[in-house]
Each structure stands twice: as C-alpha cells, then as structure tokens.
Design an enzyme around this catalytic site. Structure first.
Site, PDB file in Angstrom:
ATOM      1  N   CYS A   1     -48.896 -23.060 -16.785  1.00 39.68           N
ATOM      2  CA  CYS A   1     -49.394 -23.814 -17.934  1.00 39.68           C
ATOM      3  C   CYS A   1     -50.512 -24.790 -17.542  1.00 39.68           C
ATOM      4  CB  CYS A   1     -48.264 -24.638 -18.545  1.00 39.68           C
ATOM      5  SG  CYS A   1     -46.819 -23.658 -18.906  1.00 39.68           S
TER       6      CYS A   1
ATOM      7  N   ARG B   1     -55.861 -20.516 -15.110  1.00 39.82           N
ATOM      8  CA  ARG B   1     -54.490 -20.655 -14.610  1.00 39.82           C
ATOM      9  C   ARG B   1     -53.578 -19.552 -15.151  1.00 39.82           C
ATOM     10  NH1 ARG B   1     -53.663 -25.787 -12.605  1.00 39.82           N
ATOM     11  NH2 ARG B   1     -51.469 -25.887 -13.126  1.00 39.82           N
TER      12      ARG B   1
ATOM     13  N   TRP C   1     -47.859 -20.534 -20.185  1.00 35.49           N
ATOM     14  CA  TRP C   1     -47.529 -19.322 -19.436  1.00 35.49           C
ATOM     15  C   TRP C   1     -46.010 -19.218 -19.536  1.00 35.49           C
ATOM     16  CZ3 TRP C   1     -44.892 -17.783 -14.928  1.00 35.49           C
ATOM     17  CH2 TRP C   1     -45.289 -16.554 -14.380  1.00 35.49           C
TER      18      TRP C   1
ATOM     19  N   ASN D   1     -45.615 -28.720 -18.368  1.00 41.27           N
ATOM     20  CA  ASN D   1     -45.743 -27.650 -17.378  1.00 41.27           C
ATOM     21  C   ASN D   1     -44.604 -27.842 -16.386  1.00 41.27           C
ATOM     22  OD1 ASN D   1     -46.473 -25.855 -15.365  1.00 41.27           O
ATOM     23  ND2 ASN D   1     -48.175 -27.101 -14.600  1.00 41.27           N
ATOM     24  N   GLY D   2     -43.794 -26.805 -16.168  1.00 37.37           N
ATOM     25  CA  GLY D   2     -42.651 -26.911 -15.257  1.00 37.37           C
ATOM     26  C   GLY D   2     -41.421 -26.346 -15.921  1.00 37.37           C
TER      27      GLY D   2
ATOM     28  N   GLU E   1     -54.600  -7.008   2.081  1.00 39.99           N
ATOM     29  CA  GLU E   1     -55.382  -7.789   1.129  1.00 39.99           C
ATOM     30  C   GLU E   1     -56.203  -6.883   0.201  1.00 39.99           C
ATOM     31  OE1 GLU E   1     -55.368 -10.587  -0.026  1.00 39.99           O
ATOM     32  OE2 GLU E   1     -57.339 -11.012  -0.845  1.00 39.99           O
TER      33      GLU E   1
ATOM     34  N   LYS F   1     -55.807  -7.055  -3.796  1.00 41.29           N
ATOM     35  CA  LYS F   1     -56.950  -7.366  -4.659  1.00 41.29           C
ATOM     36  C   LYS F   1     -57.092  -6.305  -5.741  1.00 41.29           C
ATOM     37  CE  LYS F   1     -57.740 -10.417  -4.152  1.00 41.29           C
ATOM     38  NZ  LYS F   1     -57.419 -11.661  -3.519  1.00 41.29           N
TER      39      LYS F   1
ATOM     40  N   GLU G   1     -54.032  -6.331  -8.339  1.00 43.52           N
ATOM     41  CA  GLU G   1     -53.874  -7.494  -9.219  1.00 43.52           C
ATOM     42  C   GLU G   1     -54.936  -7.551 -10.325  1.00 43.52           C
ATOM     43  OE1 GLU G   1     -54.176 -11.478  -7.643  1.00 43.52           O
ATOM     44  OE2 GLU G   1     -55.663 -10.878  -6.178  1.00 43.52           O
TER      45      GLU G   1
ATOM     46  N   HIS H   1     -44.492   7.262   9.094  1.00 43.45           N
ATOM     47  CA  HIS H   1     -43.108   6.877   8.807  1.00 43.45           C
ATOM     48  C   HIS H   1     -42.839   6.816   7.314  1.00 43.45           C
ATOM     49  CE1 HIS H   1     -42.680   6.156  13.058  1.00 43.45           C
ATOM     50  NE2 HIS H   1     -43.819   5.489  13.013  1.00 43.45           N
TER      51      HIS H   1
ATOM     52  N   LYS I   1     -53.137 -18.655 -11.700  1.00 42.59           N
ATOM     53  CA  LYS I   1     -53.898 -19.061 -10.513  1.00 42.59           C
ATOM     54  C   LYS I   1     -53.059 -19.938  -9.600  1.00 42.59           C
ATOM     55  CE  LYS I   1     -57.551 -19.485  -7.941  1.00 42.59           C
ATOM     56  NZ  LYS I   1     -57.847 -18.320  -7.088  1.00 42.59           N
TER      57      LYS I   1
HETATM   58  O1  M6R Z   1     -52.933 -21.441  -4.127  1.00 43.90           O
HETATM   59  P1  M6R Z   1     -52.358 -20.562  -3.068  1.00 43.90           P
HETATM   60  O2  M6R Z   1     -53.368 -20.155  -2.046  1.00 43.90           O
HETATM   61  O3  M6R Z   1     -51.126 -21.150  -2.432  1.00 43.90           O
HETATM   62  O4  M6R Z   1     -51.911 -19.249  -3.827  1.00 43.90           O
HETATM   63  C1  M6R Z   1     -51.219 -18.232  -3.178  1.00 43.90           C
HETATM   64  C2  M6R Z   1     -51.161 -16.992  -4.023  1.00 43.90           C
HETATM   65  O5  M6R Z   1     -50.540 -17.248  -5.250  1.00 43.90           O
HETATM   66  C3  M6R Z   1     -52.560 -16.419  -4.294  1.00 43.90           C
HETATM   67  O6  M6R Z   1     -53.259 -16.149  -3.125  1.00 43.90           O
HETATM   68  C4  M6R Z   1     -52.437 -15.098  -5.124  1.00 43.90           C
HETATM   69  O7  M6R Z   1     -51.840 -14.107  -4.366  1.00 43.90           O
HETATM   70  C5  M6R Z   1     -53.812 -14.656  -5.619  1.00 43.90           C
HETATM   71  N1  M6R Z   1     -53.715 -14.203  -6.966  1.00 43.90           N
HETATM   72  C6  M6R Z   1     -54.391 -13.552  -4.819  1.00 43.90           C
HETATM   73  O8  M6R Z   1     -55.631 -13.147  -5.252  1.00 43.90           O
END
Ligand code: M6R
Length: 612
Positions: free
Chosen positions: A2, A28, A75, A101-102, A485, A489, A492, A508, A607
């Site tokens: 949020c 966010r 959210w 938020n929380g 990674e 990427k 997501e 494996h 985010k």
């Molecule tokens: O703010 P942070 O770096 O702690 O966030 C960690 C992950 O939530 C963040 O890297 C997430 O995996 C991203 N969406 C990746 O692109």
C-alpha cells in the site's frame, strides 16, 4: 504494498497533491485507491477499485477546496480488492478517516469488541477497526485527535503506517508507524506524510524519518513527534538529494527502460566514489571497526528476490578473492532456519528499498545474536539503513520500476568493492591483483554502454520468443546467479514460465523440458567455466532446444550452434555478471513489451514488500 499520502496545506486545495502523490507511489503495486478530505467541515471520501484512473474519473467535476486530506493505494491483504475494502476507512459517524499500510494482527479480537458495542463494519479489512477505535477514543471530539490515535494504537498489535484526519479536528493531520514505512515532509506551504520520498519530492526535499512506535502531529506550519508513551522525540531534518527528473520517466516510456539505461552512470558513480584513483578503496559510511572486520570468521548474506541474486554473485566474488567462508540465504528462510550465529559472523543484508519485511526480521535476529550487521541499501533513511551497524549506500537514485535493474548491478558493484576492500584489509590478496581487478571494474560503465547499443538486436530476439510457453536460463560459476536473475526478470514482468539453473544441474532434471520449442538462454562468457558451458550447450543442441547464447565478443565456437547470439565485451570472468545483466534485463523487457504487459507494475507484485 500500500501507498499512503497525507497533506495539510496553509491555503492551497489539497486534492491535486493527493492524486499526484498517489501516482508517484503507483510503482509500489496496488489494486484500488481512494482519498478523503474535509470539505466545508464534513468528511468527503471517494474510493475505487482498479487503477488510479478510476478514482480520477470518479473525482472529475468535484469542486474540492479542502486544505487537508489523505490518500491511499491498496494492495489487498485482508479482503479482496473492492470499493468497500479500499481505503480511506471511516467510522460510523463519518468523522474520522484513516489510511493504513500493514496488518493489524489482533483485528479480529478488536472487531468483535467493537461489534458488541454496536459498531457496524462496512469492509472485510483489518484496517477499518482503527477508524472505529479512534472514533471511540476521541469521545466526539473531546479528546484531541493525536491522543485518540495514541490510545487506539496502544490496543493494536501488528504493523502499521497510518494517516488520519477528523472533521472534529480539521487543523490536524496525524500519522504513526510501526514496522511499515512512513516519512514526514516539511514544506513551505504545508506539511506531508507519505510512504516514500517520490510522493512529496515536487513539494519538498526536507524530510524526517520517524521511528517505529512514533506518532506525528502535523499542522500546516508545525510538526511534532512523540512516542506511544507521549514522550516527545526530536528528529534530524534530512535533505533529499534525489531530483524530480529521477522520479519521472524523463522521456522514456517505462521506468524500467529508463533505469536499465541509467546503469553505466550509476556504476561509474559508485566506482568513482569508493575508488577514485584506482588505488585505495574507501567506504566512509561503513562504521564498522577495521579490527572487527579483520577478526570476522564468516560472512552470512541475507536478502530477497533480485537482491538475493546480487548477494549470490557477491558470495562467489568474496570466495574467489578472500579467504572467508560465505553463506547465502533468502531472508524468509534464514529467519526461521535457526542459523548458528555469533559475534564472529558479519551478516550482510542487501535491500534496494531498505524496508523488506523478511530481510529486516533477519537483520534483527542476527543483531540479537551479537552479529555485526552491514547492509547494502539504496534508500537512505530506510529502516534497514537505520538499524544496521554499517551501511554501503548504492546511491542508484530512486528505482521505480517494480523489476529491479539498476539496484541489482549497483548492489553487485558495491559488493565486489567491499570484497576487494576486505581482501586489502585482511591481506588476503596482493595489491597488484587488487589493482588489476579494479582497473577492469573501471571499464564496466563503458562496456555496459557497448552492450546497450545492441538494444534493437536484443529486442528482435525477444519478440521472436515472446510467446514461448517456457524458457530456461543456464549459467555456471559467477553466472549461475545471472541465470536465476534472468529467469526472475522474465517471469515477473512477462508472466512467461522461466527457470534459471546451474548448467551442471541440467542432467538432474531440467533437461527433460528441452524440445524444439524451448528457448534456452545460455550464459557462456570467456573464463574458467566456459568449456563446461560448451558441453552443456551441446546437450541442449542435441535435444533441439532453441539456443540463445550470451558470449564474449569474437567467440565463433558457440555462434555456429546458436539460433541467436548476443555479445559482451571481454572482461575478467569475475566481472562478467555485470555485463550479462544488461541483455537479460533487455530480453525480459522486450518480451513483456511484445506481449503488451504492464511492465512497471506487473500483476500481483509490489515494489516494497513490507509484509511477510
Ligand atoms: O527492496 P529489496 O531489494 O529488499 O527487494 C527485494 C525483492 O523484493 C526485489 O528484488 C524483487 O524480487 C524485485 N521485484 C525483483 O525485480
């Protein structure tokens, strides 16, 4: 997660700020939004499911002159996305409005008590209890709003950042935080609350960072902070150095693409700041005694998502260039796996936002066991920044695209410099080798520019594979984390099923996936892992997989069996992940773009992950 905004102006109408502030928090992630203002002495609330455009449409034609208001992007956690569950929530007399938020963990218990007192709830959320609690405590305006908030929060368990207004106390905006982010903006025309700096940067660059368990009382020209026991708290006013350009798209269509292109500058700045002359490495903000660093026996890296992949690279780099054993965990496992911790272990947490709930909980656990905590953080003033013993700032500027790009390469750059710094301090690498590695590192910004020049070619490759059902990413050694990674990427932002694997693990299991329709991204730069990678690529070829190779310039060997090739300039193998990251990011970006996905705000993602 949020997003919260709140504002109390001296004489300007507040609605435009609320909407613009929420737009700047869109990154966010959210599924509904809403605002509340005090208009001619009465509370006016508007909320909508869906994107902010829905809210804007609903507000069109509203002639709102209020100087005070709060806004929210939700959210969903408790209760599905809907208008009723959207914030702000109000009490039964429509006097108090609150955004949250929380998670209020004891909301069920509080809700039952309130229902017994005759309160009718209009949402399924945990947050609504706060509106009713504050209303009860305020005793029809006899108790000041800030005190009613304080008394209510004393009853609440869980995590919160809140902003509250009351039509009975219309000259006050009250905020509070515990475990969720909230900042206070101090402006010339008024004062602000927000979940993050971009929301208020146009209005002011002066902020304070309240601590957990603190309440903020704002009027249009004053601010006060006090704790849950009413004790007043003094805070330093920080000046934010980010510019408005950094929080806008600045000519790009998407924040993610803008941030991919910012990487050469970000990395150059990190290298110049920490190693200006290519000789000594320095970290002014490190704040951990050299004697302590000389005495540590192990490093334990903890982070989530992309920051975990950066940490994985840092583990390889540390193990290759120092004598230290290094563990790495995702924070959500570390905090529950009963790690054996002691004061000889340096815990390195990595986080762009500095607010990730699992990383923060891991940090606190490690601290309680006597570990020194060093963090690589992008957002200054964030909770992880404040709770760490020492910090290395990535200074990457605000990262707004949900998919982390420049923060990733910035974290890797800071990590490799820290490893070389330790090697220098602990005399685990000779100075000639350190200098040679640094000389190579300083070539990275220009080399990244070279890779970025292949953007069109990479976009074409991406468009050819955009509708594949699945994709495989293979790498070895330093580029095993790159494979993880690359897959993250892609999935997501484009929602394509993608898996990253250590190439040696293929036999494996994952090899069963390979057929003539499967794109396999093979990361094979020059170096010690190259020959072994060649064997793995041949195994993919034998099963008719569609090979897309990332190779060092001049590699003719794998070119012939690859369907497509992307070249990176020649650099020491240890540093190749920083170059490999660029095509992997661009591939994901253009796959998602071909499919028409919402790249900056992918579905279901946030985010800053401030809940467990
Ligand atoms: O703010 P942070 O770096 O702690 O966030 C960690 C992950 O939530 C963040 O890297 C997430 O995996 C991203 N969406 C990746 O692109």
């Amino acid at each position: 997660m949020c997003g919260i905004v709140g504002c109390i102006y001296k004489k300007e109408p507040v609605l435009d700020f609320l909407i613009e502030g929420l737009e700047r928090l869109e990154y966010r992630g959210y599924d509904s939004s809403g605002v509340a203002v005090i208009e001619k002495g009465a509370l006016f609330t508007s909320k909508q499911e869906g994107k902010l455009n829905q809210l804007k449409k609903a507000l069109k034609g509203e002639n709102c002159s209020s100087f005070i208001g709060i806004g929210h992007t939700r959210w969903a956690t408790h209760g599905r996305p809907s208008q009723a569950n959207s914030h702000p929530h109000t009490d039964i007399d429509n006097e108090i409005a609150i955004v949250h938020n929380g998670i209020i963990e004891n909301f069920q218990e509080l809700k039952s008590e309130l229902i017994e007192q005759g309160v009718q709830f209009s949402s399924e959320t945990d947050s609504e209890v706060l509106a009713h609690l504050i209303h009860n405590q305020s005793q029809a305006g006899k108790i000041p709003l800030e005190e009613a908030v304080r008394l209510s929060l004393k009853k609440a368990k869980g995590a919160y950042a809140i902003a509250v207004i009351s039509s009975r106390d219309p000259e006050k905006l009250v905020g509070a935080r515990l475990g969720s982010p909230l900042i206070v903006g101090i402006g010339k025309n008024g004062n602000y609350l927000a979940s993050d700096v971009p929301a208020i940067l146009k209005q002011t660059n002066k902020v304070i960072y309240p601590n957990d368990g603190e309440i903020i009382l704002l009027t249009a020209d004053s601010y006060k902070v006090f704790d849950l026991d009413k004790k007043s708290v003094k805070h330093k006013v920080h000046t934010i150095e980010w510019t408005l350009d950094q929080v806008t798209k600045n000519g790009y269509d998407k924040f993610m693409l803008k941030e991919i292109h910012e990487q050469p500058k970000v990395i150059e700045a990190i290298l110049k700041q920490r190693n200006p002359k290519g000789e000594q490495i320095s970290f002014e903000e490190l704040n951990i005694d050299e004697a302590v660093l000389k005495g540590i026996e192990r490093i334990s890296i903890v982070s989530c998502g992309t920051a975990y992949h950066a940490g994985f690279f840092i583990k390889y780099f540390l193990e290759n260039n120092t004598d230290l054993p290094v563990d790495i965990d995702v924070a959500s496992e570390f905090r529950y796996r009963k790690p054996k911790l002691n004061s000889k272990i340096l815990v390195l947490t990595i986080s762009q936002s500095g607010e990730t709930a699992d990383t923060l909980a891991s940090l606190r656990l490690a601290k309680s066991k006597g570990c020194q905590i060093l963090s690589i953080v992008n957002v200054m003033g964030s909770t992880i920044d404040r709770e760490s013993d020492g910090v290395i700032y990535t200074h990457a500027g605000p990262e707004i695209g949900v998919a982390s790009t420049k923060a990733y390469t910035a974290q890797m750059t800071c990590g490799l410099l820290f490893a070389l710094y330790l090697a220098q301090l602990r005399k685990e690498m000779d100075s000639k080798s350190i200098k040679a590695m640094l000389k190579e590192a300083h070539k990275l910004p220009e080399m990244i520019q070279t890779v970025l020049k292949q953007e069109k070619h990479i976009a074409e490759i991406a468009s050819q594979h955009a509708y594949a059902e699945s994709a495989l990413y293979l790498g070895r050694g330093f580029n095993f984390p790159s494979a993880l990674e690359g897959a993250l990427k892609n999935k997501e932002i484009s929602y394509m099923h993608a898996e990253g694997h250590a190439a040696g693990e293929m036999k494996h299991g994952p090899i069963a996936l390979i057929d003539h329709k499967l794109p396999v991204f093979c990361i094979c730069p020059d170096g010690d892992s190259y020959e072994k990678m060649v064997s793995n690529v041949k195994e993919v070829e034998a099963r008719k997989g569609l090979i897309i190779s990332i190779l060092t310039e001049g590699d003719k060997n794998l070119e012939s069996i690859s369907k497509e090739t992307i070249f990176i300039p020649k650099i020491k193998e240890d540093l190749t992940p920083l170059l490999v990251a660029i095509p992997l990011q661009l591939l994901a970006f253009y796959i998602a773009e071909t499919k028409g996905c919402d790249i900056d705000q992918p579905r279901n993602l946030a985010k800053s992950v401030t809940v467990e």
